[in-house]
Design a protein around this motif. Structure first.
Motif, PDB file in Angstrom:
ATOM      1  N   HIS A 157       0.995  -4.640   4.622  1.00 48.61           N
ATOM      2  CA  HIS A 157       1.949  -5.539   3.958  1.00 48.61           C
ATOM      3  C   HIS A 157       2.093  -6.851   4.732  1.00 48.61           C
ATOM      4  O   HIS A 157       1.221  -7.182   5.530  1.00 48.61           O
TER       5      HIS A 157
ATOM      6  N   GLU B 112       8.899  -2.384   6.263  1.00 46.59           N
ATOM      7  CA  GLU B 112       7.613  -1.803   6.673  1.00 46.59           C
ATOM      8  C   GLU B 112       6.716  -2.847   7.325  1.00 46.59           C
ATOM      9  O   GLU B 112       6.057  -2.574   8.338  1.00 46.59           O
TER      10      GLU B 112
ATOM     11  N   HIS C 117       0.726   1.985   8.267  1.00 47.95           N
ATOM     12  CA  HIS C 117       1.760   1.948   7.231  1.00 47.95           C
ATOM     13  C   HIS C 117       2.907   2.864   7.614  1.00 47.95           C
ATOM     14  O   HIS C 117       2.777   3.714   8.496  1.00 47.95           O
ATOM     15  N   ILE C 118       4.040   2.644   6.921  1.00 52.28           N
ATOM     16  CA  ILE C 118       5.201   3.515   7.030  1.00 52.28           C
ATOM     17  C   ILE C 118       5.413   4.118   5.643  1.00 52.28           C
ATOM     18  O   ILE C 118       5.367   3.406   4.634  1.00 52.28           O
TER      19      ILE C 118
HETATM   20 ZN    ZN Z   1       2.565   0.656   3.130  1.00 53.11          ZN
END
Ligand code: ZN
Length: 194
Positions: free
Chosen positions: A10, A24, A77-78
């Motif tokens: 992101h 995130e 990522h989260i």
């Molecule tokens: Zn993500």
């Protein structure tokens, strides 16, 4: 020299998952930077697809790694959407080499999360664009759930994020057959001497 492309998920107008005052995009950028720092003592060239809060399309992220001729692509990522813990993804058509590297890295990161009381959700595969479009072995890590208070509280802690980065770096070091340099419990060895 082994070239590793870290991909903080992101960025820019796309915050990714958001909850409990966390975004995130900020967490992934921070963990990527800490992972790069933890790898500084090693003979690897580490690059980030983004080093700031900018938006990048998924294809651009893969292109950066492809043009660089990276040996490995690791997207951070989260997770969100109800759950807890850690999981990893390779592409549905991942090569044997990609699976082999994932096994090593997953084990290291899973060991860290398990020791912190978090569950291992497993080794998974998906047709994610960054995994499909990258021409080298590639992995995507989903690090805890931003929308679960107990996961988010840990993600908000920079010391915990340093430890995540340390576990990822250790996984990469072992996966690529490098000699592991012992680090103190605070995981700051990569910062010493800078
Ligand atoms: Zn993500």
């Amino acid at each position: 020299m082994t070239i590793i492309m870290l991909d903080p998920g992101h960025g820019g107008f796309d915050p990714g998952a958001v909850r409990y005052g966390l975004q995130e995009k900020d967490l992934t950028l921070d963990i990527a930077g800490k992972t790069r720092a933890a790898l500084r003592p090693y003979p690897v060239d580490v690059f980030l697809t983004r080093d700031a809060d900018i938006d990048l399309e998924l294809a651009q992220r893969a292109d950066l790694a492809n043009k660089l001729g990276a040996d490995y692509f690791l997207s951070l990522h989260i997770n969100a959407g109800g759950g807890t813990g850690f999981e990893s993804y390779v592409h549905i058509n991942a090569s044997a080499r990609s699976l082999e590297l994932r096994d090593v890295i997953h084990k290291q990161v899973s060991n860290f999360y398990s020791s912190s009381g978090f569950r291992d959700r497993g080794k998974k595969s998906a047709d994610f664009a960054v995994l499909r479009l990258t021409q080298m072995p590639a992995l995507l890590l989903e690090n805890l759930f931003i929308d679960l208070a107990s996961d988010a509280a840990k993600l908000a802690d920079p010391v915990f994020r340093q430890q995540i980065a340390g576990a990822i770096a250790t996984g990469l070091v072992i996966a690529f057959g490098l000699t592991l340099i012992p680090v103190p419990a605070d995981g700051q060895a990569g910062e010493i001497g800078n």
